[in-house]
Scaffold this motif. Sequence first.
Motif, mmCIF file in Angstrom:
data_model
loop_
_atom_site.group_PDB
_atom_site.id
_atom_site.type_symbol
_atom_site.label_atom_id
_atom_site.label_comp_id
_atom_site.label_asym_id
_atom_site.label_seq_id
_atom_site.Cartn_x
_atom_site.Cartn_y
_atom_site.Cartn_z
ATOM 1 N N VAL A 137 181.362 54.357 86.543
ATOM 2 C CA VAL A 137 180.580 54.863 87.672
ATOM 3 C C VAL A 137 180.355 56.368 87.523
ATOM 4 O O VAL A 137 179.250 56.872 87.740
ATOM 5 N N PHE A 138 181.404 57.089 87.136
ATOM 6 C CA PHE A 138 181.295 58.537 86.968
ATOM 7 C C PHE A 138 180.334 58.895 85.832
ATOM 8 O O PHE A 138 179.565 59.847 85.928
ATOM 9 N N ARG A 139 180.401 58.140 84.742
ATOM 10 C CA ARG A 139 179.503 58.413 83.610
ATOM 11 C C ARG A 139 178.054 58.167 84.015
ATOM 12 O O ARG A 139 177.142 58.873 83.585
ATOM 13 N N ASP A 153 174.560 62.875 98.899
ATOM 14 C CA ASP A 153 173.516 62.316 98.038
ATOM 15 C C ASP A 153 174.043 61.132 97.227
ATOM 16 O O ASP A 153 173.353 60.124 97.046
ATOM 17 N N ILE A 154 175.275 61.267 96.743
ATOM 18 C CA ILE A 154 175.875 60.201 95.944
ATOM 19 C C ILE A 154 176.145 58.985 96.815
ATOM 20 O O ILE A 154 175.871 57.848 96.422
ATOM 21 N N ARG A 176 172.893 61.204 85.621
ATOM 22 C CA ARG A 176 171.849 61.427 86.612
ATOM 23 C C ARG A 176 172.239 62.548 87.582
ATOM 24 O O ARG A 176 171.742 62.595 88.707
ATOM 25 N N LYS A 177 173.118 63.434 87.140
ATOM 26 C CA LYS A 177 173.693 64.431 88.048
ATOM 27 C C LYS A 177 172.660 65.378 88.660
ATOM 28 O O LYS A 177 172.896 65.946 89.736
ATOM 29 N N ASP A 178 171.515 65.529 88.013
ATOM 30 C CA ASP A 178 170.477 66.397 88.581
ATOM 31 C C ASP A 178 169.903 65.832 89.873
ATOM 32 O O ASP A 178 169.271 66.558 90.649
ATOM 33 N N GLN A 179 170.128 64.532 90.099
ATOM 34 C CA GLN A 179 169.616 63.906 91.319
ATOM 35 C C GLN A 179 170.521 64.172 92.525
ATOM 36 O O GLN A 179 170.112 63.998 93.670
ATOM 37 N N ALA A 237 186.093 65.466 89.304
ATOM 38 C CA ALA A 237 186.049 65.180 87.868
ATOM 39 C C ALA A 237 185.125 66.161 87.143
ATOM 40 O O ALA A 237 185.423 66.601 86.019
ATOM 41 N N GLN A 238 184.028 66.511 87.784
ATOM 42 C CA GLN A 238 183.112 67.481 87.190
ATOM 43 C C GLN A 238 183.788 68.837 87.020
ATOM 44 O O GLN A 238 183.602 69.520 86.016
ATOM 45 N N ASN A 239 184.569 69.238 88.005
ATOM 46 C CA ASN A 239 185.285 70.516 87.924
ATOM 47 C C ASN A 239 186.347 70.473 86.821
ATOM 48 O O ASN A 239 186.584 71.474 86.129
ATOM 49 N N ILE A 240 186.997 69.319 86.670
ATOM 50 C CA ILE A 240 187.998 69.173 85.608
ATOM 51 C C ILE A 240 187.342 69.325 84.241
ATOM 52 O O ILE A 240 187.878 69.985 83.342
ATOM 53 N N ARG A 241 186.160 68.756 84.079
ATOM 54 C CA ARG A 241 185.471 68.822 82.786
ATOM 55 C C ARG A 241 184.977 70.228 82.456
ATOM 56 O O ARG A 241 184.652 70.516 81.292
#
Length: 257
Positions: free
Chosen positions: A127-129, A143-144, A134-137, A52-56
């Motif tokens: 959940v994705f939002r 990790d997720i 907190r994506k820096d974590q 999803a991050q790559n899509i965005r």
Amino acid sequence: MSNSNVTTTNPVNKLALSFRSTITSYVDTQREFEVQGHRVVYQMIAEAFMVAQNIRKETLDIQTKAFAEHGFTVSKSKTANPYGPIVKLLFGEWKTVSGSQKFTSEQPAGQKTLFEPNRSAEKYACVFRYFDKRKDQFRSVADIVKHIEDTKGALRTIEDQDRKDHPSAKSKATAATDDLAWGKRTIGSVEIDRPDFVPQDADYGVLWFVKKDEEICLMGFKSMTADAFEASAKARGKLMRSAAIQQLDEEVTELAA
């Protein structure tokens, strides 16, 4: 199943198709290793978030075209969850439909397949939002997965936290009633625990009971949609108001007699 009217060169379509092709293997693995079932689901969701991050990262135009080819549009509201349409794209599937079913304006009349989102997966947009905030974590899928496992209540807690971070107009209006749904709550003058038979993912519903001597025994639960719950609450409010007015009229009549 795929669809011939989808642009295969669109990078969003490529990412979504690649992820959807792995879902079957996740399901099979979950069935084979039931003890590890939760971890398998967490792994799938973590990888889906990365996709999803790559899509965005793609342009809004490319994303919009991909969504349109699958039969749905993107909300222009500033408060809309940007992961909503992406989750539909990642977890939905193409299905054969009868000629009598309606197609979206983007689909030609002779098309024999329809893209159907997975309604049970829609909660993953929250959940994705949550992860995005907190994506820096999170440096990796591992990790997720660890974060989900370390969170008491796992995905349910994560989803609830996101909804608290981004309350909708409806959730603000029903905040008081939402508090009654989980854990030990006071309803009227009675304190009760959440019955085991109430599903953890049920946001709205009704309980029914039977009275034995002086004990009240909760017997069952019926799930409701938010709209049905709100309509029922309003109807009950009208009945209570009507009953109160009638009682007042009777008291006034009795005093006048």
